[in-house]
Design a protein around this motif. Structure first.
Motif: not given
Length: 250
Positions: A42-54
């Motif tokens: 989860r080092s790329e928090e923003e990318e992780y959140e986008v993928c998670g929401k999708g």
């Protein structure tokens, strides 16, 4: 219980059972996706959140698809949903008005989401109180409907349905139709409460927390189904063995 008498056809059950098998295959795939995302760096928090929401939206849409298909069965014959042949006997033992108890989700939150903020905990507690009150109201209504279903008058009325003519037959059909409408409404309300609980919990949780919850739900569902189907298979095998022994002994 009157249900088996009112189950006039299994066509809708077979159709939904075929749908459920496909749905469960997708459920397993979504579980793999959820677990895979949980293991990601989860080092790329923003990318992780986008993928998670999708992924959360896809999984919630998957459940919405299930309830839409189930609603069509309820409309055709609500008794099929209350005595679902597509579930194992173990799964059926834990049903509440044709599905899981909404309160189960709160137990999964408690066991799997250990990093709630104070605000989240308060919101979840308020929601739990609200849902439990609605659960109890539906349970009381369903118990009253069950008493009508099991009453000697209703049993006799259903047994005789179709053998009478003219006004008497019409009156009996009307009584059964009123009962079915009452049960349909209860199942629809229970399904709405199930979806409402899941949606509101996901809204309260952060994406990473919601992913853990959805993974826990899928794991529990698939584990219970797998164990229940295995147990039913073993019981059928034992019954077949005993039947064969009895036939040989005759």
């Amino acid at each position: 219980m009157v249900y088996p008498i009112i189950l006039q056809t299994n066509d809708h059950a077979q159709t939904f059972e075929a749908f459920l098998e496909r749905w469960l295959i997708d459920q397993e795939r979504y579980l793999r996706d959820l677990l895979g995302l949980m293991e990601r760096n989860r080092s790329e928090e923003e990318e992780y959140e986008v993928c998670g929401k999708g992924l959360i939206q896809q999984v919630m849409g998957h459940y919405k698809h299930y309830f839409e298909a189930k609603a069509r069965v309820v409309e055709e014959n609500v008794f099929l949903v209350l005595m679902p042949s597509w579930f194992s006997s173990f799964e059926r033992a834990y049903l509440w008005i044709g599905g899981f108890r909404p309160g189960l989700l709160f137990r999964l939150v408690k066991n799997n989401i250990l990093d709630l903020t104070e605000e989240q905990s308060q919101r979840i507690n308020r929601l739990m109180v609200e849902i439990k009150e609605e659960e109890k109201e539906l349970t009381d209504e369903f118990d009253r409907a069950q008493e009508v279903v099991a009453s000697p008058l209703m049993v006799e009325l259903v047994r005789r349905l179709g053998r009478l003519r003219n006004g008497a037959e019409h009156n009996m059909e009307s009584a059964v139709d009123r009962l079915k409408l009452s049960l349909e409404t209860l199942v629809e309300c229970a399904d709405f409460l199930r979806m409402k609980t899941g949606i509101m919990l996901v809204e309260i949780l952060k994406p990473a927390q919601a992913i853990r919850l959805l993974a826990a739900v899928a794991q529990l569902q698939l584990r219970v189904r797998r164990w229940g189907m295995q147990r039913d298979g073993q019981n059928r095998m034992h019954s077949a063995i005993f039947s064969d022994i009895e036939n040989r002994a005759v």
